[in-house]
Enzyme design. Sequence first.
Site, PDB file in Angstrom:
ATOM      1  N   HIS A 199     -26.411  96.849 -87.327  1.00  0.00           N
ATOM      2  CA  HIS A 199     -25.303  95.935 -87.590  1.00  0.00           C
ATOM      3  C   HIS A 199     -25.530  94.604 -86.873  1.00  0.00           C
ATOM      4  CE1 HIS A 199     -20.906  94.868 -87.889  1.00  0.00           C
ATOM      5  NE2 HIS A 199     -21.220  94.211 -86.786  1.00  0.00           N
ATOM      6  N   GLU A 200     -25.950  94.689 -85.614  1.00  0.00           N
ATOM      7  CA  GLU A 200     -26.199  93.474 -84.837  1.00  0.00           C
ATOM      8  C   GLU A 200     -27.355  92.671 -85.433  1.00  0.00           C
ATOM      9  OE1 GLU A 200     -24.333  92.319 -82.601  1.00  0.00           O
ATOM     10  OE2 GLU A 200     -23.061  94.037 -82.201  1.00  0.00           O
ATOM     11  N   HIS A 207     -26.127  90.634 -88.298  1.00  0.00           N
ATOM     12  CA  HIS A 207     -25.464  89.384 -87.917  1.00  0.00           C
ATOM     13  C   HIS A 207     -26.489  88.301 -87.576  1.00  0.00           C
ATOM     14  CE1 HIS A 207     -21.257  90.149 -88.121  1.00  0.00           C
ATOM     15  NE2 HIS A 207     -21.241  91.118 -87.224  1.00  0.00           N
ATOM     16  N   GLU A 231     -18.544  90.738 -91.582  1.00  0.00           N
ATOM     17  CA  GLU A 231     -18.632  92.081 -90.998  1.00  0.00           C
ATOM     18  C   GLU A 231     -19.136  93.091 -92.032  1.00  0.00           C
ATOM     19  OE1 GLU A 231     -18.651  92.717 -88.040  1.00  0.00           O
ATOM     20  OE2 GLU A 231     -17.159  91.602 -86.892  1.00  0.00           O
TER      21      GLU A 231
END
Length: 258
Positions: free
Chosen positions: A128-129, A132, A187
């Site tokens: 997920h990071e 981003h 997100e």
Amino acid sequence: MRKLTLLVSFLVCVSVANAQFKINDKSVGAAVKAGKALTVSDAEILAYTKEYIDWMDEHNPVCVDDEYATRLANLTAGLENHDGLNLNIKAYRVVDVNAFACADGSIRVFAGLMDVMTDEEILGIIGHEIGHVKNSDIKNAFKTALLTSALKDGIASQGGTAATLTESQFGDLAEALTNATYSQKQENAADDYGYKFLKECGKNPWAMALSFEKLNEMFQSNAGTMDRLLSTHPDTEKRAKRMAEKATKDGFERPANN
């Protein structure tokens, strides 16, 4: 295990600690000075990012040769380079349930998060990071924080380019990044990246949904404490459901022990 707040919360995770960053308070909240607009190039963003992560590592307990460092190293073996990024992944020995990333591919996972998540869930969070970072969400948030907080006191050079940050300006930057938020669209895109990342690592992508379910349970059990985080982040319950539906549609079974 030490507590840490004023943390840079890029992932929707729970922080239940009190302020612990060692910063110079005298410049935090200083008045904005009038002056020419600052400009920061992508190259300068990466240079500032390196300064920032070095500062974070200096002021927080990095796990070295302990159970957290060993576990994380085993989890991320072979991931030093991924999708065009040179990843720099370390653990902090702090109780917060959190993780954050920087635009250069630096990712820091907190021991508190590792205590409550399975290996697959931690990998999903790391994915997920990375999402981003790849989507430039973090670079843009970092740039905004630089121009509106850390650099607001007119420390630009004659050419309008930002100068080296001071200790107190790192404090301003940390505070600005603490309040940074991402849209639901951003997100969701990072969640999708984490889901794909798990599949690429040969893991069951149900871990994305399960990590959000755990976070949602923590939000609910600490409702009063979590009001601020809940108000600045998309609904973890909806994100858990979205990831669960995606995994089910793709033919993956929910792990029996979850």
